[in-house]
Write an enzyme that holds these catalytic residues in place. Structure first.
Site, PDB file in Angstrom:
ATOM      1  N   SER A 240       0.848  -1.194   0.000  1.00 38.19           N
ATOM      2  CA  SER A 240       0.000   0.000   0.000  1.00 38.19           C
ATOM      3  C   SER A 240       0.880   1.239   0.000  1.00 38.19           C
ATOM      4  O   SER A 240       2.105   1.157   0.121  1.00 38.19           O
ATOM      5  CB  SER A 240      -0.912   0.000   1.216  1.00 38.19           C
ATOM      6  OG  SER A 240      -0.141   0.288   2.365  1.00 38.19           O
ATOM      7  N   LYS A 241       0.230   2.373  -0.134  1.00 39.85           N
ATOM      8  CA  LYS A 241       0.895   3.678  -0.183  1.00 39.85           C
ATOM      9  C   LYS A 241       1.968   3.867   0.879  1.00 39.85           C
ATOM     10  O   LYS A 241       2.989   4.496   0.635  1.00 39.85           O
ATOM     11  CB  LYS A 241      -0.152   4.780   0.005  1.00 39.85           C
ATOM     12  CG  LYS A 241      -0.789   5.233  -1.270  1.00 39.85           C
ATOM     13  CD  LYS A 241      -0.295   6.633  -1.599  1.00 39.85           C
ATOM     14  CE  LYS A 241      -0.344   6.975  -3.054  1.00 39.85           C
ATOM     15  NZ  LYS A 241       0.818   6.602  -3.810  1.00 39.85           N
TER      16      LYS A 241
END
Ligand code: GLU
Length: 464
Positions: A240-241
């Site tokens: 994820s980010k």
């Protein structure tokens, strides 16, 4: 039958590198077998799908060199066909009309939960219903799930995967409002697009068994399936980010080359001996989906950076120069034709130390500038009175120096020898004056690329 694969992203956000990897595998598999690689935009979730996301997906695929062989198919345009197949299943007696209201369904779920058993829909009352007793609510169409035996899938990556049919239930294929369900739509589309191999993330593995119900009930040949592991972060959590860049175009903007990203994504969980750096041309000779490992792949940004450095060094200087000049312009660096030529002349030296196009652009900026470049504080500190005097002296002698790269190198050595100083005492102030920094390509290359006039201007400006 010719191999046909498809990449089927949902346009609810940018193309994630996990998706890019799936697209790459689909592309490679199709090409390797002389087949076609297609794109289907799964935009049936009208609320969450956006035109912007569609464009981002297309741009990302183009950047990665994964443009499909046929125009993309938009799933939403095929709803009438999905409904038609649902009605055909009904006509064949492989599906039935179910008149449950949302309240009744909620009550069934609640009852299962109260008894701590998994909810399994039971539609037996509708299957035996006399049409004249049908309630006056719009019905959904549900497919009749097999009741006995197992559904077995010989997955090209996961091996034999089996589920007991007792676990499958009569899923809805057409909702009471006439909208097809996603799992049904995918099968109809894959069949109509003549897809032979479905290569996708292993988060879809459980869907496969339910999709098989539609293939089997229609008497359609099932495609071969290959469920590839997802990409995780270094900590093992789903990527994820917070792990870093995840969007394909983010990597582009950060200065990665598409071939480096593809090479890295390929190597993530796919192996062919110890070969790390592998061109698309070469991989097309050996790619086999069966070589994809089953374990989740872990994203390693440092390794990707290393791959990028390797590919940068192999990249064509003209192409890199174009990329660098575009980035400099974007960063507001003003330069003319001469500046562009100087960057080009220095490219072989510049690229040997860069890891990304952004590094390359920042290390090339000094050469593009018209006039003395801005000086970084560390460099400025080196401009002592002694250094300035050295620069003034050099300027006097350089007016007559031969301006070829090899000649400049020996000229500088001779100069240092004659003056009785170390080469570094000459090169360091020169470097500062010419590049505004303490680091640059070899000083003879810098002098040569700047040309006598520009070099003299910079030396004199620093000597003052
Ligand atoms: N649209 C699905 C996704 O974006 C892919 C479905 C499939 O490949 O069958 O995850």
């Amino acid at each position: 039958m010719s191999v046909r694969t498809r990449f089927a992203p949902s346009p609810t956000g940018y193309l994630h590198i996990g998706g890019a990897r799936t697209a790459l595998f689909n592309y490679l598999f199709a090409r390797r077998h002389g087949g076609q690689y297609l794109l289907r935009i799964e935009d049936t979730d009208r609320q969450r799908s956006t035109q912007e996301a569609v464009q981002q997906i297309l741009d990302s695929l183009e950047w990665l060199g994964l443009t499909p062989d046929e125009p993309p198919v938009f799933q939403s345009t095929r709803e009438p066909r999905h409904a038609e197949v649902a009605r055909e299943l009904l006509a064949r007696g492989r599906a039935y009309l179910a008149y449950d209201t949302p309240e009744e369904l909620a009550a069934m779920r609640a009852a299962a939960e109260a008894q701590k058993r998994p909810f399994k829909y039971d539609g037996s009352r509708w299957m035996t219903l006399d049409p004249k007793d049908a309630p006056s609510v719009p019905p959904a169409i549900r497919i009749k799930a097999p009741r006995e035996g197992d559904t077995v899938v010989e997955d090209l990556v996961q091996g034999t995967v089996r589920v007991s049919n007792a676990e499958l239930d009569d899923m809805i294929i057409l909702r009471s409002d006439g909208a097809p369900t996603y799992l049904h739509a995918v099968v109809v589309d894959d069949h109509d697009m003549a897809i032979t191999h479905v290569i996708r993330g292993d988060d879809h593995l459980t869907n496969t068994f339910r999709q098989c119900m539609v293939y089997d009930a229609m008497g359609w040949h099932r495609p071969r399936f290959a469920h590839v592991p997802l990409i995780h972060g270094a900590d093992g959590a789903k990527l994820s980010k917070r792990h870093g860049a995840v969007g394909a175009l983010e990597f582009r903007d950060q200065g990665f080359l598409p071939e480096a990203v593809c090479n890295y994504l390929l190597r993530l969980g796919w192996g062919h001996g110890d070969t790390e750096i592998i061109s698309r041309e070469d991989v097309l000779r050996i790619f086999d989906i069966a070589d994809v490992g089953r374990a989740a792949a872990r994203m390693d940004y440092a390794k990707l950076l290393h791959f990028n450095g390797v590919w940068l060094r192999q990249a064509d200087d003209e192409r890199l120069t174009k990329e660098v000049l575009a980035r400099l312009a974007k960063h507001g660096v003003a330069f003319g034709t001469l500046g562009g030529d100087r960057v080009r002349m220095l490219m072989p030296d510049l690229k040997s130390r860069a890891k990304t196009l952004e590094d390359l652009a920042s290390s090339a900026a000094f050469a593009a500038f018209e006039g003395p470049p801005p000086m970084d504080p560390k460099a400025k500190a080196l401009l002592t009175e002694e250094a300035k005097a050295r620069l003034a002296d050099l300027a006097r002698f350089l007016t007559d120096a031969p301006w070829e790269r090899q000649d400049l190198d020996s000229w500088l050595r001779d100069y240092a020898e004659v003056k009785g100083v170390k080469l570094g005492q000459v090169a360091q102030p020169l470097r500062v004056a010419l590049s505004g920094s303490t680091q640059s390509p070899p000083i003879d290359a810098v002098l040569w690329a700047l040309g006598r006039t520009e070099a003299m201007d910079r030396i004199l400006a620093a000597a003052e």
